[in-house]
Design an enzyme around this catalytic site. Structure first.
Site, PDB file in Angstrom:
ATOM      1  CG  HIS A   1      -2.081   0.923   1.043  1.00  0.00           C
ATOM      2  ND1 HIS A   1      -1.999   2.268   1.278  1.00  0.00           N
ATOM      3  CD2 HIS A   1      -3.345   0.683   0.606  1.00  0.00           C
ATOM      4  CE1 HIS A   1      -3.171   2.810   1.008  1.00  0.00           C
ATOM      5  NE2 HIS A   1      -4.001   1.885   0.587  1.00  0.00           N
TER       6      HIS A   1
ATOM      7  CG  ASP B   1      -8.563  -4.649  -2.867  1.00  0.00           C
ATOM      8  OD1 ASP B   1      -9.761  -4.572  -2.595  1.00  0.00           O
ATOM      9  OD2 ASP B   1      -7.924  -3.751  -3.438  1.00  0.00           O
TER      10      ASP B   1
HETATM   11  N1  CMC Z   1       4.146  -7.601  -4.654  1.00  0.00           N
HETATM   12  C1  CMC Z   1       5.482  -7.593  -4.813  1.00  0.00           C
HETATM   13  N2  CMC Z   1       6.239  -6.494  -4.732  1.00  0.00           N
HETATM   14  C2  CMC Z   1       5.615  -5.345  -4.465  1.00  0.00           C
HETATM   15  C3  CMC Z   1       4.220  -5.274  -4.272  1.00  0.00           C
HETATM   16  C4  CMC Z   1       3.489  -6.472  -4.367  1.00  0.00           C
HETATM   17  N3  CMC Z   1       2.166  -6.473  -4.198  1.00  0.00           N
HETATM   18  N4  CMC Z   1       3.867  -3.995  -4.017  1.00  0.00           N
HETATM   19  C5  CMC Z   1       5.003  -3.293  -4.044  1.00  0.00           C
HETATM   20  N5  CMC Z   1       6.061  -4.103  -4.321  1.00  0.00           N
HETATM   21  C6  CMC Z   1       7.467  -3.732  -4.375  1.00  0.00           C
HETATM   22  C7  CMC Z   1       7.807  -2.991  -5.661  1.00  0.00           C
HETATM   23  O1  CMC Z   1       8.190  -3.885  -6.683  1.00  0.00           O
HETATM   24  C8  CMC Z   1       8.926  -2.104  -5.188  1.00  0.00           C
HETATM   25  O2  CMC Z   1      10.079  -2.890  -5.061  1.00  0.00           O
HETATM   26  P1  CMC Z   1      11.530  -2.297  -5.466  1.00  0.00           P
HETATM   27  O3  CMC Z   1      11.773  -1.184  -4.473  1.00  0.00           O
HETATM   28  O4  CMC Z   1      12.475  -3.428  -5.329  1.00  0.00           O
HETATM   29  O5  CMC Z   1      11.398  -1.772  -6.865  1.00  0.00           O
HETATM   30  C9  CMC Z   1       8.515  -1.700  -3.781  1.00  0.00           C
HETATM   31  O6  CMC Z   1       7.700  -2.801  -3.316  1.00  0.00           O
HETATM   32  C10 CMC Z   1       7.696  -0.409  -3.693  1.00  0.00           C
HETATM   33  O7  CMC Z   1       6.614  -0.524  -4.610  1.00  0.00           O
HETATM   34  P2  CMC Z   1       5.903   0.697  -5.310  1.00  0.00           P
HETATM   35  O8  CMC Z   1       5.300   0.229  -6.582  1.00  0.00           O
HETATM   36  O9  CMC Z   1       6.848   1.868  -5.376  1.00  0.00           O
HETATM   37  O10 CMC Z   1       4.792   1.051  -4.255  1.00  0.00           O
HETATM   38  P3  CMC Z   1       3.573   2.008  -4.509  1.00  0.00           P
HETATM   39  O11 CMC Z   1       3.308   2.707  -3.251  1.00  0.00           O
HETATM   40  O12 CMC Z   1       3.796   2.839  -5.717  1.00  0.00           O
HETATM   41  O13 CMC Z   1       2.391   0.982  -4.880  1.00  0.00           O
HETATM   42  C11 CMC Z   1       0.570  -0.494  -4.703  1.00  0.00           C
HETATM   43  C12 CMC Z   1       1.380   0.633  -4.020  1.00  0.00           C
HETATM   44  C13 CMC Z   1      -0.665  -0.772  -3.870  1.00  0.00           C
HETATM   45  C14 CMC Z   1       0.128  -0.015  -6.103  1.00  0.00           C
HETATM   46  C15 CMC Z   1       1.468  -1.731  -4.825  1.00  0.00           C
HETATM   47  O14 CMC Z   1       1.850  -2.171  -3.534  1.00  0.00           O
HETATM   48  C16 CMC Z   1       0.786  -2.869  -5.586  1.00  0.00           C
HETATM   49  O15 CMC Z   1       0.844  -2.884  -6.820  1.00  0.00           O
HETATM   50  N6  CMC Z   1       0.147  -3.827  -4.861  1.00  0.00           N
HETATM   51  C17 CMC Z   1      -0.596  -4.888  -5.515  1.00  0.00           C
HETATM   52  C18 CMC Z   1      -1.939  -4.370  -5.977  1.00  0.00           C
HETATM   53  C19 CMC Z   1      -2.894  -4.173  -4.816  1.00  0.00           C
HETATM   54  O16 CMC Z   1      -3.067  -5.046  -3.971  1.00  0.00           O
HETATM   55  N7  CMC Z   1      -3.594  -3.025  -4.831  1.00  0.00           N
HETATM   56  C20 CMC Z   1      -4.624  -2.697  -3.847  1.00  0.00           C
HETATM   57  C21 CMC Z   1      -4.234  -1.548  -2.979  1.00  0.00           C
HETATM   58  S1  CMC Z   1      -5.336  -1.380  -1.553  1.00  0.00           S
HETATM   59  C22 CMC Z   1      -6.899  -0.994  -2.211  1.00  0.00           C
HETATM   60  C23 CMC Z   1      -6.921   0.338  -2.820  1.00  0.00           C
HETATM   61  O17 CMC Z   1      -7.132   1.315  -2.100  1.00  0.00           O
HETATM   62  O18 CMC Z   1      -6.774   0.426  -4.029  1.00  0.00           O
END
Ligand code: CMC
Length: 425
Positions: A300, A357
């Site tokens: 998140h 989720d």
């Molecule tokens: N699985 C594996 N690695 C992950 C995941 C995941 N679900 N989420 C983040 N990472 C890693 C990402 O690859 C990155 O690693 P590195 O630093 O080595 O490149 C690091 O963690 C930071 O990730 P980010 O993409 O910069 O984080 P963000 O804050 O931009 O993204 C997120 C947040 C929710 C989009 C992301 O965690 C994600 O894609 N999660 C899976 C989708 C999900 O479950 N979404 C629902 C969110 S809650 C409901 C809502 O409000 O939408």
């Protein structure tokens, strides 16, 4: 008010620091470009407060979520969704009389204009219900005028009609006749009946599903400046009408990184299950970043400790399965994956925890709601939050400007567009 100092190009700029009611601080850079020629660069807005807001407070480090000051665990276990809609939109809990009046108005407006039913005929059977929802909500603006006098009624209309629109989308997808709303039922029971009743049989909504759905709706009701809510504010800032702004927010929610994650979680669990339940191999793939695959339902932008909604939903999932005497192997699989991920260096280092989720889809599945409808369920819950933000922006005593970020241009510099004659292609 405290100040921050920026030193650039031999000059010093004083920037005021704004403080929120829970002690959050932000540097006010509204005049930075005017004074220094600089803009700030923050892709994905991870470090940008796009507005001041009094609706929802999140402390991601501590796993805290409050609606209008009330902790989420208390609201989710003590309120009905209708009351939460009122609380978020109007700012305070309703008195019993206000709630009765609000509920009566919400119920009165659940019917769709009969002409809207015809729109459903045009969609192919496999149409995704999120596309139908976005189109139908935008279509409401063709039936109900966008005037100041109608605004209050339009808020009620969209809150009331959204569940009818969603249930009709499902009935359309399975080729069954539409079931009309029954106004003596609670919000969740009315919706579940429109989903699952058939004209030939009586149908009583199981109490445990009604309760679970009430909690799910409340847990999704607001989450401050997420992608869809920011979309709602952004589109609203152009003075687009309420229905158009909600339609845009629905599209913003659809993607798998946001609301679409609940559908993606179940699809991921089903795939792992179909491959023999080998989640270790799957997690290895995630950790290696193969094909950009992520553990859906984990991570998140704001929560870096735990998501309080996920905690409540895990408990709720256990309670439902026990009360209904059902067993879903996907729930066992999800728990095993959670346990494994929470002790794995990759997830610990990146502070990745289950989000709302991760377990919501498993509960929807237990109720018989098809996977493609999951994100629509998120829409139904998030509507009051979107509306509250749209209204807050609109009624901001300081006024509001159209959302129009800047950019750092990285393209070609000035070049000549040579005249190649008058060739017509
Ligand atoms: N699985 C594996 N690695 C992950 C995941 C995941 N679900 N989420 C983040 N990472 C890693 C990402 O690859 C990155 O690693 P590195 O630093 O080595 O490149 C690091 O963690 C930071 O990730 P980010 O993409 O910069 O984080 P963000 O804050 O931009 O993204 C997120 C947040 C929710 C989009 C992301 O965690 C994600 O894609 N999660 C899976 C989708 C999900 O479950 N979404 C629902 C969110 S809650 C409901 C809502 O409000 O939408």
């Amino acid at each position: 008010m405290s100040q921050a100092r920026l030193i650039y190009g031999g000059k010093e700029y004083e920037l005021s620091v704004v403080e929120g009611s829970e002690g959050e601080k932000g540097v006010d850079i509204q005049n930075l470009r005017r004074d220094s020629g600089l803009v700030t660069l923050d892709p994905g807005y991870g470090n940008t407060a796009s507005c001041e807001s009094a609706i929802t407070f999140i402390d991601g480090e501590k796993g805290i979520l409050h609606y209008r000051g009330y902790p989420i665990d208390q609201v989710a276990t003590r309120a009905r969704f209708t009351e939460v809609c009122y609380l978020l939109i109007y700012g305070e809990r309703p008195t019993p009389e206000q709630l009765a009046d609000f509920r009566a108005r919400m119920t009165k407006h659940t019917l769709l204009h009969e002409d809207m039913k015809k729109f459903y005929e045009g969609y192919p059977p496999g149409a995704h219900p999120m596309a139908i929802m976005a189109a139908m909500v935008a279509s409401l603006s063709t039936f109900y005028p966008d005037t100041e006098e109608e605004l209050e009624r339009n808020i009620i209309r969209v809150l009331a009609k959204s569940k009818t629109l969603a249930a009709f989308a499902f009935k359309k997808s399975i080729g069954h006749p539409f079931i009309y709303p029954r106004n003596d039922l609670s919000w969740p029971a009315n919706f579940l009946r429109m989903m699952f009743a058939v004209p030939a049989e009586d149908y009583e909504v199981p109490k445990v599903y009604e309760e679970a759905m009430n909690m799910l709706l409340i847990l999704h009701a607001d989450h401050e400046q997420n992608c869809s809510t920011s979309t709602m504010r952004m589109v609203g800032s152009s003075e687009a009408n309420l229905f158009a702004s909600i339609s845009a927010a629905i599209c913003g929610l659809w993607g798998p990184r946001h609301g679409g994650a609940n559908q993606a979680v179940i699809e991921m669990l089903e795939q792992i299950q179909a491959a023999g339940g080998d989640y270790e191999t799957f997690l290895d793939k995630v950790k290696k970043g193969e094909d950009g695959v992520r553990l859906m339902g984990f991570g998140h932008r704001v929560y870096k400790n735990f998501d309080p909604r996920a905690k409540l939903l895990k408990e709720q999932a256990d309670a439902i399965f026990e009360k209904m005497g059902i067993h879903d192997p996907l729930l066992d699989l999800a728990k095993r994956i959670e346990e494994r991920a929470l002790s794995d260096e990759y997830f610990i280092k990146r502070k990745l925890y289950p989000n709302v989720d991760f377990y919501s889809g498993i509960i929807y599945r237990a109720m018989g709601i098809p996977t493609e409808m999951f994100t629509v369920m998120f829409v139904l819950g998030r509507l009051p939050g979107w509306i509250a933000h749209w209204m807050e922006q609109r009624n901001d005593p300081k006024g509001y400007r159209i959302h129009r970020p800047r950019q750092i241009y990285t393209g070609a510099t000035l070049r000549e567009f040579e005249d190649r004659g008058t060739l017509l292609l």
